[in-house]
Design a protein around this motif. Structure first.
Motif, PDB file in Angstrom:
ATOM      1  N   ASP A 105       0.891  -1.156   0.000  1.00 34.34           N
ATOM      2  CA  ASP A 105       0.000   0.000   0.000  1.00 34.34           C
ATOM      3  C   ASP A 105       0.928   1.204   0.000  1.00 34.34           C
ATOM      4  N   MET A 106       1.119   1.816  -1.157  1.00 32.35           N
ATOM      5  CA  MET A 106       2.239   2.746  -1.279  1.00 32.35           C
ATOM      6  C   MET A 106       1.819   4.124  -1.736  1.00 32.35           C
ATOM      7  N   CYS A 107       2.721   5.068  -1.460  1.00 39.47           N
ATOM      8  CA  CYS A 107       2.564   6.441  -1.911  1.00 39.47           C
ATOM      9  C   CYS A 107       3.954   7.034  -2.092  1.00 39.47           C
ATOM     10  N   VAL A 108       4.010   8.217  -2.691  1.00 42.60           N
ATOM     11  CA  VAL A 108       5.258   8.958  -2.842  1.00 42.60           C
ATOM     12  C   VAL A 108       5.101  10.313  -2.163  1.00 42.60           C
ATOM     13  N   ILE A 109       6.001  10.598  -1.227  1.00 46.04           N
ATOM     14  CA  ILE A 109       6.110  11.923  -0.616  1.00 46.04           C
ATOM     15  C   ILE A 109       7.198  12.648  -1.399  1.00 46.04           C
ATOM     16  N   SER A 110       6.804  13.655  -2.167  1.00 46.77           N
ATOM     17  CA  SER A 110       7.716  14.139  -3.205  1.00 46.77           C
ATOM     18  C   SER A 110       8.042  15.618  -3.106  1.00 46.77           C
ATOM     19  N   GLU A 111       9.075  15.957  -3.813  1.00 48.64           N
ATOM     20  CA  GLU A 111       9.381  17.338  -4.169  1.00 48.64           C
ATOM     21  C   GLU A 111       8.966  17.517  -5.618  1.00 48.64           C
ATOM     22  N   GLY A 112       7.936  18.299  -5.845  1.00 51.15           N
ATOM     23  CA  GLY A 112       7.534  18.656  -7.205  1.00 51.15           C
ATOM     24  C   GLY A 112       6.785  17.600  -7.964  1.00 51.15           C
ATOM     25  N   GLY A 113       6.298  16.551  -7.272  1.00 50.63           N
ATOM     26  CA  GLY A 113       5.667  15.444  -7.972  1.00 50.63           C
ATOM     27  C   GLY A 113       4.203  15.657  -8.282  1.00 50.63           C
ATOM     28  N   ARG A 114       3.734  14.881  -9.270  1.00 49.75           N
ATOM     29  CA  ARG A 114       2.334  14.913  -9.653  1.00 49.75           C
ATOM     30  C   ARG A 114       1.887  13.472  -9.855  1.00 49.75           C
ATOM     31  N   GLN A 115       0.693  13.136  -9.391  1.00 50.02           N
ATOM     32  CA  GLN A 115       0.217  11.762  -9.511  1.00 50.02           C
ATOM     33  C   GLN A 115       0.046  11.382 -10.973  1.00 50.02           C
ATOM     34  N   ASP A 116       0.591  10.207 -11.351  1.00 51.52           N
ATOM     35  CA  ASP A 116       0.459   9.748 -12.730  1.00 51.52           C
ATOM     36  C   ASP A 116       0.110   8.262 -12.790  1.00 51.52           C
ATOM     37  N   ASP A 117      -0.367   7.711 -11.673  1.00 47.42           N
ATOM     38  CA  ASP A 117      -0.732   6.307 -11.624  1.00 47.42           C
ATOM     39  C   ASP A 117      -1.741   6.097 -10.500  1.00 47.42           C
ATOM     40  N   THR A 118      -1.948   4.848 -10.135  1.00 47.61           N
ATOM     41  CA  THR A 118      -2.994   4.524  -9.171  1.00 47.61           C
ATOM     42  C   THR A 118      -2.605   4.792  -7.730  1.00 47.61           C
ATOM     43  N   PHE A 119      -1.332   5.047  -7.451  1.00 41.70           N
ATOM     44  CA  PHE A 119      -0.910   5.344  -6.085  1.00 41.70           C
ATOM     45  C   PHE A 119      -0.776   6.863  -5.901  1.00 41.70           C
ATOM     46  N   PRO A 120      -0.978   7.347  -4.660  1.00 44.19           N
ATOM     47  CA  PRO A 120      -0.896   8.790  -4.438  1.00 44.19           C
ATOM     48  C   PRO A 120       0.533   9.323  -4.536  1.00 44.19           C
ATOM     49  N   VAL A 121       0.671  10.499  -5.129  1.00 42.53           N
ATOM     50  CA  VAL A 121       1.935  11.240  -5.155  1.00 42.53           C
ATOM     51  C   VAL A 121       1.659  12.612  -4.565  1.00 42.53           C
ATOM     52  N   TYR A 122       2.276  12.902  -3.434  1.00 43.17           N
ATOM     53  CA  TYR A 122       2.047  14.161  -2.735  1.00 43.17           C
ATOM     54  C   TYR A 122       3.228  15.111  -2.976  1.00 43.17           C
ATOM     55  N   ASP A 123       2.921  16.329  -3.385  1.00 44.77           N
ATOM     56  CA  ASP A 123       3.946  17.365  -3.535  1.00 44.77           C
ATOM     57  C   ASP A 123       4.060  18.074  -2.188  1.00 44.77           C
ATOM     58  N   VAL A 124       5.086  17.729  -1.405  1.00 43.00           N
ATOM     59  CA  VAL A 124       5.124  18.071   0.015  1.00 43.00           C
ATOM     60  C   VAL A 124       6.217  19.069   0.371  1.00 43.00           C
ATOM     61  N   TYR A 125       7.411  18.934  -0.203  1.00 44.89           N
ATOM     62  CA  TYR A 125       8.553  19.664   0.339  1.00 44.89           C
ATOM     63  C   TYR A 125       9.427  20.249  -0.764  1.00 44.89           C
ATOM     64  N   SER A 126      10.326  21.131  -0.345  1.00 49.51           N
ATOM     65  CA  SER A 126      11.363  21.687  -1.217  1.00 49.51           C
ATOM     66  C   SER A 126      12.718  21.450  -0.564  1.00 49.51           C
ATOM     67  N   ARG A 127      13.690  21.056  -1.355  1.00 53.56           N
ATOM     68  CA  ARG A 127      15.038  20.821  -0.815  1.00 53.56           C
ATOM     69  C   ARG A 127      15.623  22.093  -0.213  1.00 53.56           C
ATOM     70  N   ASN A 128      15.169  23.252  -0.661  1.00 53.66           N
ATOM     71  CA  ASN A 128      15.694  24.526  -0.173  1.00 53.66           C
ATOM     72  C   ASN A 128      14.872  25.107   0.974  1.00 53.66           C
ATOM     73  N   GLY A 129      13.856  24.367   1.403  1.00 45.96           N
ATOM     74  CA  GLY A 129      13.038  24.823   2.514  1.00 45.96           C
ATOM     75  C   GLY A 129      13.232  23.949   3.745  1.00 45.96           C
ATOM     76  N   ASN A 130      12.259  23.978   4.637  1.00 43.17           N
ATOM     77  CA  ASN A 130      12.315  23.182   5.866  1.00 43.17           C
ATOM     78  C   ASN A 130      11.775  21.786   5.565  1.00 43.17           C
ATOM     79  N   TYR A 131      12.565  21.026   4.764  1.00 41.18           N
ATOM     80  CA  TYR A 131      12.036  19.764   4.252  1.00 41.18           C
ATOM     81  C   TYR A 131      11.792  18.742   5.354  1.00 41.18           C
ATOM     82  N   ARG A 132      12.606  18.742   6.414  1.00 45.07           N
ATOM     83  CA  ARG A 132      12.405  17.769   7.491  1.00 45.07           C
ATOM     84  C   ARG A 132      11.029  17.957   8.142  1.00 45.07           C
ATOM     85  N   HIS A 133      10.687  19.188   8.436  1.00 46.82           N
ATOM     86  CA  HIS A 133       9.395  19.483   9.059  1.00 46.82           C
ATOM     87  C   HIS A 133       8.253  19.071   8.138  1.00 46.82           C
ATOM     88  N   ASP A 134       8.354  19.410   6.861  1.00 50.53           N
ATOM     89  CA  ASP A 134       7.273  19.145   5.923  1.00 50.53           C
ATOM     90  C   ASP A 134       7.088  17.646   5.690  1.00 50.53           C
TER      91      ASP A 134
END
Length: 369
Positions: free
Chosen positions: A35-64
């Protein structure tokens, strides 16, 4: 069913590791084991699993990322790591510890594994911390040796090669027409993001000295890496170096995934003169061999993974030797039949490292550890 979260940049983000993550995520999802998902930088869902655009490498990525982890509550996380993806190493290691403290299984794939210490990373501390909290995945034996260098235990280090995709290619005539390339020339291709360590200038210099240059073409397709000013400066220098050769052609833009099959189908040989002294793997290399396109590459640790598989010296060239690059390129341009054996051997390796096989190896580790 194991709840799995992949953490990485993801398409449409323009990055080789984003494409790597997409191939791996799709293959893992097709296994039906997670049961999978992607927690991403800049991602967009393109399949049946969720892809969340959550963080930026230049921001507070750990918190996000940790905020999203608290919401999703995965059993395991698989993080793609390279210094460019997570430039703040202190924050990255804090995040690894926080994930471990939540009793989440942690797996980190190192796309670069090196030794030494600089202002951005102390490799010994980095390896030690990750291994205390979870598992490391590397692409080849040379990467593993970087960890062994520090006499660290390697029971939780796993070698899984970079995966290989098998793109559906158009026929050569159609590909060359689309790219406005001549039908009757031998085409050398350099493909991908451009920076100094890709060593384009050596191959450009070698091509200009070839006697058979008139029946050949050098196609350089790609844009300055990360759009940095110093990479733009390097591209400008390389273009000036190729200025007086009509048979050197530049496609100076980002090569979209939909266009990759046309470049691979239109070419006779891929050139990979990379000057990278740290162990890693190349996505372009695997795409090339999956397309049954032969490759000439630098004799560097970048391509150490395949040296046990194929011994032909003519495709492993001293990185900065203009004369030896010229000799190898001339030899294959004059005798393209010599490439058949090399192509077949490389395709055997491509099948061994298919994304299906690579996903199975990942799944075994995720489920057992």
């Amino acid at each position: 069913m194991l709840k799995l979260a992949l953490i990485s940049d993801y398409p449409p983000y323009k990055c080789g590791i984003a494409n790597y993550t997409r191939y791996l995520a799709h293959s893992l999802n097709r296994s039906g084991l997670f049961d999978m998902c992607v927690i991403s930088e800049g991602g967009r869902q393109d399949d049946t699993f969720p892809v969340y655009d959550v963080y930026s490498r230049n921001g507070n990525y750990r918190h996000d990322i940790m905020k999203k982890i608290a919401e999703i509550k995965p059993d395991a996380v698989h993080i793609q790591h390279a210094l460019v993806l997570f430039p703040d190493t202190v924050e990255f290691l804090k995040m690894i510890k926080e994930l471990s403290d939540l009793n989440i299984k942690v797996f980190v794939t190192l796309h670069t594994a090196d030794t030494g210490r600089n202002r951005r990373i102390d490799w010994e501390k980095f390896y030690r911390t990750v291994l205390e909290c979870g598992h490391i995945i590397v692409h080849n034996e040379m990467c593993l040796n970087s960890i062994r260098y520090y006499d660290l235990p390697t029971e939780k280090v796993h070698i899984i090669p970079h995966g290989t995709a098998f793109l559906e290619l158009p026929d050569r005539v159609q590909a060359r027409e689309k790219l406005e390339l001549p039908a009757d020339e031998f085409i050398f291709l350099i493909l991908g993001f451009i920076h100094l360590l890709k060593n384009h200038h050596t191959v450009i210099s070698a091509f200009r000295t070839m006697r058979s240059q008139k029946k050949c073409r050098l196609l350089i397709a790609g844009m300055a890496d990360q759009n940095k000013w110093y990479n733009h400066l390097y591209v400008t220098g390389c273009r000036l170096l190729s200025l007086f050769s009509k048979n050197i052609v530049w496609h100076s833009n980002f090569i979209k995934n939909d266009d990759l099959p046309y470049y691979l189908a239109a070419s006779d040989v891929m050139l990979m003169p990379y000057w990278q002294n740290y162990p890693s793997a190349s996505g372009i290399f695997h795409l090339t061999i999956g397309a049954k396109l032969p490759v000439i590459c630098s004799d560097s640790v970048k391509f150490s993974e395949v040296k046990h598989f194929i011994k032909e010296n003519d495709i492993f060239i001293p990185t900065f030797s203009i004369s030896k690059w010229k000799n190898s390129m001339s030899k294959f341009a004059d005798r393209p039949d010599l490439l058949k054996k090399i192509t077949e051997k490389l395709f055997d390796y491509a099948q061994e490292t298919s994304w299906h096989n690579v996903a199975i190896q990942h799944a075994d580790i995720f489920q057992e550890k």
